[in-house]
Every structure is written in structure tokens, then in C-alpha cells.
Design a protein around this motif. Structure first.
Motif, PDB file in Angstrom:
ATOM      1  N   VAL A  67      97.752  17.683  23.747  1.00 30.58           N
ATOM      2  CA  VAL A  67      98.986  17.826  23.072  1.00 30.58           C
ATOM      3  C   VAL A  67      98.805  19.485  22.371  1.00 30.58           C
ATOM      4  O   VAL A  67      97.967  19.950  22.070  1.00 30.58           O
ATOM      5  N   LEU A  68     100.085  20.301  22.833  1.00 32.31           N
ATOM      6  CA  LEU A  68     100.057  21.484  22.190  1.00 32.31           C
ATOM      7  C   LEU A  68     101.033  21.354  21.166  1.00 32.31           C
ATOM      8  O   LEU A  68     102.209  20.838  21.246  1.00 32.31           O
ATOM      9  N   PHE A  69     100.931  22.245  20.308  1.00 39.57           N
ATOM     10  CA  PHE A  69     101.984  22.291  19.083  1.00 39.57           C
ATOM     11  C   PHE A  69     102.271  23.868  19.058  1.00 39.57           C
ATOM     12  O   PHE A  69     103.210  24.135  18.017  1.00 39.57           O
ATOM     13  N   ASN A  77     100.784  16.511  27.621  1.00 36.61           N
ATOM     14  CA  ASN A  77     100.567  16.626  29.142  1.00 36.61           C
ATOM     15  C   ASN A  77     100.851  15.260  29.693  1.00 36.61           C
ATOM     16  O   ASN A  77     100.012  14.200  29.430  1.00 36.61           O
ATOM     17  N   LEU A  78     102.195  15.119  30.285  1.00 35.35           N
ATOM     18  CA  LEU A  78     102.435  13.668  30.739  1.00 35.35           C
ATOM     19  C   LEU A  78     101.914  13.227  31.817  1.00 35.35           C
ATOM     20  O   LEU A  78     101.735  12.135  32.179  1.00 35.35           O
ATOM     21  N   GLU A  79     101.483  14.253  32.820  1.00 37.72           N
ATOM     22  CA  GLU A  79     100.276  13.616  33.923  1.00 37.72           C
ATOM     23  C   GLU A  79      99.349  12.730  33.394  1.00 37.72           C
ATOM     24  O   GLU A  79      99.030  11.677  33.600  1.00 37.72           O
ATOM     25  N   GLN A  80      98.561  13.263  32.287  1.00 35.77           N
ATOM     26  CA  GLN A  80      97.430  12.740  31.651  1.00 35.77           C
ATOM     27  C   GLN A  80      97.946  11.497  30.909  1.00 35.77           C
ATOM     28  O   GLN A  80      97.168  10.393  30.945  1.00 35.77           O
ATOM     29  N   ILE A 116     101.068   5.667  20.213  1.00 36.67           N
ATOM     30  CA  ILE A 116     101.835   6.274  21.274  1.00 36.67           C
ATOM     31  C   ILE A 116     101.608   5.442  22.549  1.00 36.67           C
ATOM     32  O   ILE A 116     102.435   5.074  23.115  1.00 36.67           O
ATOM     33  N   MET A 117     100.304   5.517  23.130  1.00 33.81           N
ATOM     34  CA  MET A 117      99.902   4.700  24.128  1.00 33.81           C
ATOM     35  C   MET A 117     100.336   3.478  24.108  1.00 33.81           C
ATOM     36  O   MET A 117     100.748   2.631  25.237  1.00 33.81           O
ATOM     37  N   SER A 118     100.269   2.770  23.001  1.00 27.87           N
ATOM     38  CA  SER A 118     100.423   1.265  22.954  1.00 27.87           C
ATOM     39  C   SER A 118     101.792   0.916  22.782  1.00 27.87           C
ATOM     40  O   SER A 118     102.339  -0.029  23.765  1.00 27.87           O
ATOM     41  N   TYR A 119     102.876   1.932  22.564  1.00 31.69           N
ATOM     42  CA  TYR A 119     104.332   1.672  22.693  1.00 31.69           C
ATOM     43  C   TYR A 119     104.391   1.916  24.311  1.00 31.69           C
ATOM     44  O   TYR A 119     105.076   1.066  24.957  1.00 31.69           O
ATOM     45  N   SER A 120     104.013   2.827  25.195  1.00 29.18           N
ATOM     46  CA  SER A 120     104.004   3.114  26.295  1.00 29.18           C
ATOM     47  C   SER A 120     103.639   2.038  27.044  1.00 29.18           C
ATOM     48  O   SER A 120     104.296   1.584  28.050  1.00 29.18           O
ATOM     49  N   GLU A 141     109.627  10.371  23.851  1.00 35.92           N
ATOM     50  CA  GLU A 141     111.054  10.771  24.272  1.00 35.92           C
ATOM     51  C   GLU A 141     111.284  10.475  25.845  1.00 35.92           C
ATOM     52  O   GLU A 141     112.100   9.924  26.444  1.00 35.92           O
ATOM     53  N   GLU A 142     110.112  11.033  26.439  1.00 38.17           N
ATOM     54  CA  GLU A 142     110.074  10.992  28.252  1.00 38.17           C
ATOM     55  C   GLU A 142     110.014   9.585  28.615  1.00 38.17           C
ATOM     56  O   GLU A 142     110.363   9.236  29.631  1.00 38.17           O
ATOM     57  N   ASN A 143     109.406   8.691  27.787  1.00 41.30           N
ATOM     58  CA  ASN A 143     109.175   7.238  28.150  1.00 41.30           C
ATOM     59  C   ASN A 143     110.298   6.322  27.653  1.00 41.30           C
ATOM     60  O   ASN A 143     110.643   5.382  28.296  1.00 41.30           O
TER      61      ASN A 143
END
Length: 219
Positions: A67-69, A77-80, A116-120, A141-143
Motif C-alpha cells: 500500500v502506498l499513501f 497493489n491490485l495484482e498482489q 480487507i482480504m476477508s471482505y474480498s 472500492e475496486e472489488n
């Protein structure tokens, strides 16, 4: 099948032929030992697996994606994130081959990036997951745009807790998720606490009570 991810496991403390499974996912910069410390308090009937993120950030420090802020808003990083999702689904298959559990009662939960991963996983692969536990997290938001509000999604059992003094992920993220879930027909168990970016005793107590009620629910 090779082990896709490192993990710690707590087997049920009582005799259960096919126990419910709970996957725990740590936050960025932490490791599988972090949430494993909660397992003494969680329901005895559960098979609990605390999983290590695949991304090495430092010594004993792992994550699910970078993550970058730099812009003031988290840019991920969506790919990761997609790769970590794939690994978690493979990990579920690995557990299925190596442990006995009830595949219709799989729960996934985590703190911060783990939430966040759990939601995804729970919302994008609803056929694999019964319920989601999101402690101080957010929904990407992307997911959100690719969630398919099928019956399997609408039947999700979801626990959300967040601190009103969280300076890492604002409580507004949790409120936004709650609003979104309600808009598609899911009514999560939602509670805010006077807390920062951490899990306090009150949150844990509420989570335990919620889980115990859910485990007694035959649906």
C-alpha cells in the motif's frame, strides 16, 4: 498438494466430527502469531487457522499486498491483492485435504489489511465462505464494483467492529461498508468503539458472543 501459505492451527478443544473452520488474517507488517493469541478466547468447537500473508516486508513482518499513501489516500497493489486471494482459496483446498471441517461453515476474519482480504474472499467467493469478521478494515472500492449480489452473498453473516479514534483506517471506511452492505440487502452486526487502530477487550467480548450465537444457528 504443497502448502500454499504458512499457518498456525488450533484444533477444536471439544470432540467435533466436522467442526466449523475460522481463518484468521493478520494486518500489514504483522504475522500469523498476532491473531493466534486470540484463539484461547474463541469458541472451543472451532478449528482455527491463523494464516501468514505471502508478502515478506521484513523480519517477522508480512502482508497481503503493498500500500502506498503518497496521495493521502491508500493506493494498493491490485495484482498482489488478487494473487493473495488466489493463494487463500488454494489454502482452503489444502486444508480440505489435510483436516476435517464442515465446508458449509467456513468463517474468515481479520484485522486491518486482514479484514480487507476477508471482505474480498467472502464477497467475491461467497460459495466458499459462510461469514466474515472485519476488525478495523475496509472494503476495496475496486472489488465492490464486481460483487455479484446473489443469494449466496445476501446470506452472508458479517461482524464489523471499528474504533472511532482510528488514525490508520478511519471509522468512515466501516460506516461506508455498512451503508453499502445494507444497500444490497445485507444487515451486518455493526459496532463502533472508543478505540484506535487496535482490538480491545470489549470488541473481543462482542465478537465471541456473536460467534457463539452464530454457531448455534442451524442455517
Amino acid at each position: 498438494m504443497e502448502k500454499p501459505l504458512e499457518y498456525l492451527i488450533r484444533k477444536p478443544k471439544v470432540s467435533v466430527e466436522k467442526p466449523p473452520l475460522l481463518l484468521l488474517l493478520h494486518g500489514v507488517g504483522s504475522n500469523e502469531e498476532d491473531l493466534f493469541s486470540l484463539t484461547n478466547y474463541l469458541p472451543d468447537s472451532m478449528l482455527i487457522v491463523s494464516v501468514r500473508g505471502p508478502l515478506t516486508l521484513g523480519r517477522d513482518s508480512y502482508g497481503w499486498y503493498e500500500v502506498l499513501f503518497t496521495t493521502g489516500q491508500p493506493k494498493i497493489n491490485l495484482e498482489q491483492e488478487r494473487e493473495s486471494r488466489k493463494l487463500l482459496l488454494e489454502f482452503l483446498d489444502y486444508l480440505k485435504l489435510n483436516y476435517q471441517f464442515d465446508e458449509s461453515k467456513v468463517w474468515i476474519g481479520g484485522f486491518s489489511q486482514g479484514a480487507i482480504m476477508s471482505y474480498s474472499i467472502g464477497l467475491l467467493h461467497p460459495e466458499r465462505i459462510k461469514g466474515i469478521i472485519a476488525l478495523s478494515g475496509r472494503l476495496l472500492e475496486e472489488n465492490k464494483t464486481i460483487v455479484d449480489a446473489t443469494e449466496k452473498v445476501l446470506n452472508k453473516r458479517i461482524f464489523i467492529s471499528h474504533g472511532t479514534n482510528d488514525r490508520v483506517l478511519s471509522v468512515e471506511y466501516a460506516r461506508s461498508v455498512k451503508g453499502y452492505l445494507e444497500s444490497i440487502g445485507i444487515h451486518p452486526h455493526y459496532k463502533e468503539y472508543e478505540e484506535g487502530h487496535s482490538i480491545n477487550r470489549e470488541m473481543l467480548k462482542d465478537l465471541i458472543q456473536w460467534l457463539e450465537v452464530e454457531l448455534e444457528n442451524p442455517k
